[in-house]
Design an enzyme around this catalytic site. Sequence first.
Site, PDB file in Angstrom:
ATOM      1  N   GLU A 139       0.856  -1.177   0.000  1.00  0.00           N
ATOM      2  CA  GLU A 139       0.000   0.000   0.000  1.00  0.00           C
ATOM      3  C   GLU A 139       0.898   1.235   0.000  1.00  0.00           C
ATOM      4  O   GLU A 139       2.120   1.117   0.202  1.00  0.00           O
ATOM      5  CB  GLU A 139      -0.909  -0.002   1.234  1.00  0.00           C
ATOM      6  CG  GLU A 139      -1.830  -1.214   1.299  1.00  0.00           C
ATOM      7  CD  GLU A 139      -2.726  -1.240   2.522  1.00  0.00           C
ATOM      8  OE1 GLU A 139      -3.488  -2.203   2.672  1.00  0.00           O
ATOM      9  OE2 GLU A 139      -2.654  -0.280   3.336  1.00  0.00           O
ATOM     10  N   HIS A 364      30.117  -1.822 -22.814  1.00  0.00           N
ATOM     11  CA  HIS A 364      29.541  -1.481 -24.112  1.00  0.00           C
ATOM     12  C   HIS A 364      29.780  -0.020 -24.489  1.00  0.00           C
ATOM     13  O   HIS A 364      29.467   0.376 -25.626  1.00  0.00           O
ATOM     14  CB  HIS A 364      28.028  -1.752 -24.115  1.00  0.00           C
ATOM     15  CG  HIS A 364      27.671  -3.175 -24.381  1.00  0.00           C
ATOM     16  ND1 HIS A 364      27.841  -4.186 -23.464  1.00  0.00           N
ATOM     17  CD2 HIS A 364      27.125  -3.766 -25.481  1.00  0.00           C
ATOM     18  CE1 HIS A 364      27.414  -5.329 -23.971  1.00  0.00           C
ATOM     19  NE2 HIS A 364      26.976  -5.105 -25.194  1.00  0.00           N
ATOM     20  N   GLU A 389       9.852  -7.951  -3.772  1.00  0.00           N
ATOM     21  CA  GLU A 389       9.916  -9.123  -2.880  1.00  0.00           C
ATOM     22  C   GLU A 389      10.731  -8.813  -1.621  1.00  0.00           C
ATOM     23  O   GLU A 389      11.335  -9.696  -1.020  1.00  0.00           O
ATOM     24  CB  GLU A 389      10.510 -10.355  -3.582  1.00  0.00           C
ATOM     25  CG  GLU A 389       9.958 -10.655  -4.959  1.00  0.00           C
ATOM     26  CD  GLU A 389       8.482 -11.027  -4.967  1.00  0.00           C
ATOM     27  OE1 GLU A 389       7.845 -10.898  -3.926  1.00  0.00           O
ATOM     28  OE2 GLU A 389       7.983 -11.414  -6.028  1.00  0.00           O
TER      29      GLU A 389
END
Length: 408
Positions: A139, A364, A389
Amino acid sequence: MLVTDHLRPPALPDLPPPWHTPERESLQLQARTFAREEVLPVANELDPRKGLIPPALLGRLAELGYFGITTGTEHGGMGLGAFEYCMVAEELARAWMSVASIIARAQGLGTGLADDSRRTELLERSARGDWIGAIALSEPDAGSDLAGVRTRAVRDRSGGTDEWVITGHKRWCGNAEAADFIQVLVRTRDAEPGEPRSAGLETLLVEKERGSFPDGLTGTPIDKIGYHGFLTWDLALDGVRVPAGNVVTTGHGDESGFSGVGAWLDVARVHTAARAVGLAQAAVEDCTTYLQEREQFGHPIGDFQALRFALADMASEVEAARALYRQVAHLIDCGVGCTRQAAMAKLRASEMAAAVTTQAMQLHGGNGYTTERAVERHWRDARLTTIFEGTSEIQRKIISDEMLPRPR
């Protein structure tokens, strides 16, 4: 002193890990091939424009049985454990973490009702991919502190009815609109003096049609920087009615409410660890290719020791996190309580994935900071694994609270 040839120890054979079986190897290869050939092209096309997982891809996941990996064979599932579930999730996350996540919204979720015939029906639907859900726990003021949930459910027995009436506000509910049901953590009563704050919490099952919300429930999509493939919702519940029998248990000793959520989260956290490992593995593989393709100063940049060593460190960190999550998944399948170890696996894997994908973007160079390469997707999604989680800080609290007396 040199060791002569006849004194050298024999070379060790390339032994498989102790949990290796031919069946697991076959399942892993199937998932890896599917992820590379069918999931990755869809991810490369849809993720840059925040597209949703298409129904055809959901259908393929169902055909392969991935929605029922942990559901018993008597209900049409594979009848396998947390190990296989997480192993498949790792392979899917190498292509698109959202696909590795959508399978978690089945696996018997939303089937823990007291009515045996109803439970059987829902388990069979879950295994077929016809019962895919969403979970509304958090919430605006109760995320890491789920004991602080304020969404209320009041029993209404008036006029011959017997229903729960839910009112409140939920946030971070992934897949809510597209789901067949939503599991909602609610407060049915206030905790009494001397009880833990979590007393009075229950999980209720809100059944719905895919693509719409039931009466009394409205939702607003939350715009995210990553984790595309399905929408994440802010939900307002104003008098949502569900049958009195729609109280959900977890299947872990028929626990419900807050204790049931805790038992479910152990598996969810190892699943998150597996997804994080998949993302990091994808970043390592992308870098391995890129370091051989990109040339500077007349050489492939993979010739430069600094970059080679960076890649070696990345690969080593991935392998260590993989070994840890598989060990914990094995313990879960053996019936060993391992809340602390699940928190460790989630903490280490998610922090590793965030670091490895950040390093992958660096290797990269400017190309990593474009949407032309999948490495930026891995980076965006990996960053989230340190948050959902239970944040990394919550995992550290779980671990330390089992090692030390809890602070007053």
